[in-house]
Design a protein around this motif. Sequence first.
Motif, PDB file in Angstrom:
ATOM      1  N   GLU A 257       0.775  -1.275  -0.005  1.00  0.00           N
ATOM      2  CA  GLU A 257      -0.014  -0.047   0.087  1.00  0.00           C
ATOM      3  C   GLU A 257       0.909   1.220   0.121  1.00  0.00           C
ATOM      4  O   GLU A 257       1.913   1.134   0.444  1.00  0.00           O
ATOM      5  N   ALA A 258       0.323   2.218  -0.597  1.00  0.00           N
ATOM      6  CA  ALA A 258       0.848   3.513  -0.412  1.00  0.00           C
ATOM      7  C   ALA A 258       0.000   4.407   0.770  1.00  0.00           C
ATOM      8  O   ALA A 258      -0.934   4.510   0.752  1.00  0.00           O
ATOM      9  N   PHE A 259       0.743   5.381   1.516  1.00  0.00           N
ATOM     10  CA  PHE A 259       0.370   6.060   2.364  1.00  0.00           C
ATOM     11  C   PHE A 259       0.668   7.570   2.353  1.00  0.00           C
ATOM     12  O   PHE A 259       1.864   7.964   2.109  1.00  0.00           O
ATOM     13  N   PHE A 260      -0.326   8.849   2.124  1.00  0.00           N
ATOM     14  CA  PHE A 260       0.188   9.964   2.201  1.00  0.00           C
ATOM     15  C   PHE A 260       0.552  10.269   3.761  1.00  0.00           C
ATOM     16  O   PHE A 260      -0.028   9.634   4.626  1.00  0.00           O
ATOM     17  N   ILE A 261       1.744  10.847   3.890  1.00  0.00           N
ATOM     18  CA  ILE A 261       2.102  11.495   5.282  1.00  0.00           C
ATOM     19  C   ILE A 261       2.473  12.941   5.326  1.00  0.00           C
ATOM     20  O   ILE A 261       3.014  13.571   4.637  1.00  0.00           O
ATOM     21  N   THR A 262       1.409  13.650   5.925  1.00  0.00           N
ATOM     22  CA  THR A 262       1.487  14.921   5.935  1.00  0.00           C
ATOM     23  C   THR A 262       1.502  15.408   7.630  1.00  0.00           C
ATOM     24  O   THR A 262       1.348  14.616   8.434  1.00  0.00           O
ATOM     25  N   ASN A 263       1.602  16.720   7.822  1.00  0.00           N
ATOM     26  CA  ASN A 263       1.095  17.052   9.209  1.00  0.00           C
ATOM     27  C   ASN A 263      -0.248  16.963   9.614  1.00  0.00           C
ATOM     28  O   ASN A 263      -0.601  17.269  10.819  1.00  0.00           O
ATOM     29  N   GLY A 264      -0.937  16.819   8.582  1.00  0.00           N
ATOM     30  CA  GLY A 264      -2.449  16.574   8.854  1.00  0.00           C
ATOM     31  C   GLY A 264      -3.104  17.987   9.551  1.00  0.00           C
ATOM     32  O   GLY A 264      -4.039  17.915   9.952  1.00  0.00           O
ATOM     33  N   GLN A 265      -2.436  18.909   8.933  1.00  0.00           N
ATOM     34  CA  GLN A 265      -2.623  20.379   9.396  1.00  0.00           C
ATOM     35  C   GLN A 265      -2.456  21.406   8.231  1.00  0.00           C
ATOM     36  O   GLN A 265      -1.677  22.333   8.286  1.00  0.00           O
ATOM     37  N   PRO A 266      -3.285  21.179   7.292  1.00  0.00           N
ATOM     38  CA  PRO A 266      -3.146  22.026   6.245  1.00  0.00           C
ATOM     39  C   PRO A 266      -3.587  23.616   6.581  1.00  0.00           C
ATOM     40  O   PRO A 266      -4.231  23.714   7.434  1.00  0.00           O
ATOM     41  N   VAL A 267      -2.667  24.653   6.045  1.00  0.00           N
ATOM     42  CA  VAL A 267      -2.948  25.901   6.456  1.00  0.00           C
ATOM     43  C   VAL A 267      -2.956  26.699   5.009  1.00  0.00           C
ATOM     44  O   VAL A 267      -2.431  26.144   3.801  1.00  0.00           O
ATOM     45  N   TYR A 268      -3.448  27.775   4.991  1.00  0.00           N
ATOM     46  CA  TYR A 268      -3.440  28.748   3.842  1.00  0.00           C
ATOM     47  C   TYR A 268      -2.052  29.239   3.403  1.00  0.00           C
ATOM     48  O   TYR A 268      -1.181  29.325   4.170  1.00  0.00           O
TER      49      TYR A 268
END
Lengths: 372, 485
Positions: A257-268
């Motif tokens: 599987e592939a996984f997106f990893i971000t801070n889970g905190q999108p900002v402008y």
Amino acid sequence: MSSAPNAGPSPGKVLVVGGCGFLGGHIVNLLLKQHPRTQIAVVDLRTTSNRNSHANVSYHDGDITDLAAVTTLFSQIRPDAVIHTASPHFNAPNHVHDKVNVEGTKNLLKAAQDTGVKAFVYTSSASVILGPETQIVNADEKWPLVTGAAQPEYYTTTKAYAETAVLEANRTPAHFLTCAIRPAGIFGEGDVQLLPKMVTALRKGQNKFQLGDNNNLFDFTYVENVAHGHILAVQALLTSHAMLPTIPLDTEKVDGEAFFITNGQPVYFWDFARAVWHEGGDTLPLSGVWHLQYDFAFAVGALLEWILWALGKTPSLTRQQVRYSTMDKYHNIDKARKRLGYEPLVDLDEGVKRGVRYIVEQEKRESEKKGQ
Amino acid sequence: MVSAKDLLYLTAHPRQLRSIIQWKVWHNPVHERDESKECESLKRCFHFLTLTSRSFSAVILELHPELLVPVALFYLILRGLDTVEDDMTIPLEKKEPILRSFDDIMDKDGWTFTENGPNEKDRQLLVEFNVVIEEFKKIKPAYQVIIKDITKKMGNGMADYANNAEHNKNGVNSVEDYELYCHYVAGLVGEGLTRLFVEGGLANAALLKRPELMESMGQFLQHVNIIRDIKEDFVDKRRFYPKEVWSKYVTNFEDLFKPENKELALNVSSEMILIALTRADDCLYYLAGLKEQSVFNFCAIPQSMAIATLERCFQNYDIFQKNVKITKGEACELMIQSSQNLRLVCDVFRKYLRKIHQRNNPHDPNFLKISMQCGKVEQFIESIFPSQKPPIDAAKSPVSAEQAAKEAAAAHEARWDTYYMILAVVLTITIITGSMLFIAWLAGARFDIAFSEFKQQFGELLGSSNASGAPVSSLVEDAPGHVEL
């Protein structure tokens, strides 16, 4: 927020390919912080930068485009898990991307399959789903890859090909498990792309401008969180490996599987830039910012590109920059949360502080050197 | 009713005037209270309801008939409790037992309370509290149990605070205390109402399994009230901003109101607004669990008003100087948008979140945190109402290097196949034509004549017949084969 020692099951003996790079170095550091007794081997083209002096880390010079050399290294090190973060610079020529991203990854897979590696984690890129026209609005892993003629960045095409190669190698042989991590907008201490560019823009006084309306949300990810995602993936694969021959449910599966990893905190987008600038010493009030409409900025960008192309220089505003700073680009990381148990260790604001302070200190050291 | 100032304002803001007119003209209550069937005591209860609650009576009065009376009574009972708690003229030793046993009072026929100070605005409600008790006995026992349970919890919570000398002197200490206080005065109301909705079959029972959602509904409204009323509360010697927050910026609470501390005061209000905003996504989630339109409106309207008020307070120094409110026109617009469906309420939230983040000060200590929170709520809205589907892979991107190579090779091959095909066709036609002509020649065809004939006619066609007319006819005459045939 557990970065304490012995976080989760032991990752075993880990080989970090590209462990002297920006992300790779942070993976080594976090691995040692969480699992001080684990054995780590680092393979990189040159092992001079980002070295960790811990006794459990060994450094090996090696070129992943050379299958024979890779195989020799693997049979010497005999790792349980491989984290493959090596990648050429974004702006490298196409044949280098082919050679390193695609062939290099295949060499590593081959060597890993032949030497009994249990877990193989590949650092892909969140951009593999980003086409020239689309916006990325809360995208998850169901979005299709955009490659070949549809993909304007050759780098991204080769990252996607390598990701497919890694995922296709899963369970061949049956005890070889693989997965891919797709980070978005990595930044932090030692980052050479994102923060340095933004701080340079501040030093040039470009913080006076805003392109677009700044309602576009963007994912930026602090490097330690990306490292954390990789380590969780290794642990999850090793756990699945211990369950063999039982295969996990489709809804819990990590291997293949592939996984997106971000801070889970999108900002402008411009909020992120302003937070960086504030940390870099900016004092410009919000009322002092000039707002440039997207269409206008795009036209100016195009014009500058042509004029400066004719003069043989790089413009300070390009159409690509205009597009990136005015588009939505954020991801849904529920899959990583559910299947890897991922949550960011460091919040976005704290990450910005750490990353920018690192640059400011560097600037200070350089100016001191000059002063002497 | 409308002052000259209001009129002037509305002339300058026709959009708001339009909203007011729209609401007054077109809004039909989902349900209407049928006054003819009501007894005297119930009428009296509704009289008190409209008297005591400014913002809530309108939405309560439109509630589904099943819940109209229980919710109205629930409101009056809590208002009664609040009137006892609020009154500083009642000594503690008298106040505490009343607060702690207010649920038992609901069983005491004819109970009234006349010891409120003369300035207590809702004292008449307690003077005639017997009507509330009388009506309370008539509602379904299941509703009575819920209302009593909440009354008991809230009364005990209020008594604990009344007993807490530290709280009375210095106000709220930590953020945890602040949220606990808001739990007693508002979170519990959320719990009680949710249980009533579910009991009445008007909301999804799953809401009870996610207690943090109903808690957030109450918390959000209370936070916004506290943020907005800082000046008014300060004048009344009450402090609800937790010390943990303001002490980061000023040493004494009253320093917040000094003009030289403007920047710091705004930092404090930003941090308070950030704390409130962490509840916003829960509120939207909660609204998704409501099944009935009047219940939805009842819950959604105050939430929309709250987010709009929060936006009005954000980076607005006025809150430290005077009463800040949203305008009547804005309120009407919000009521129109919040009495339809969740999607429109989400649009309202997104609109105000964006207004908030557009004014976010980069040099505020919580700048990026506020941005993160606005982004979080926007992402949540996107997850329940996606603005785009995962794209369809129209270009059929190759997924691997092998596939790309294979596709390139296939495209290459396909091109050569086409060339070969064309060549074959041309060759075949040439061979057939050639052999036919050869056979014709063997059989005696005179191509020379045919050719000259063609040339002549072609020449005529081009308009130069004069030059080539004679030779062709002579040729024809000379042709021996022709003669023989």
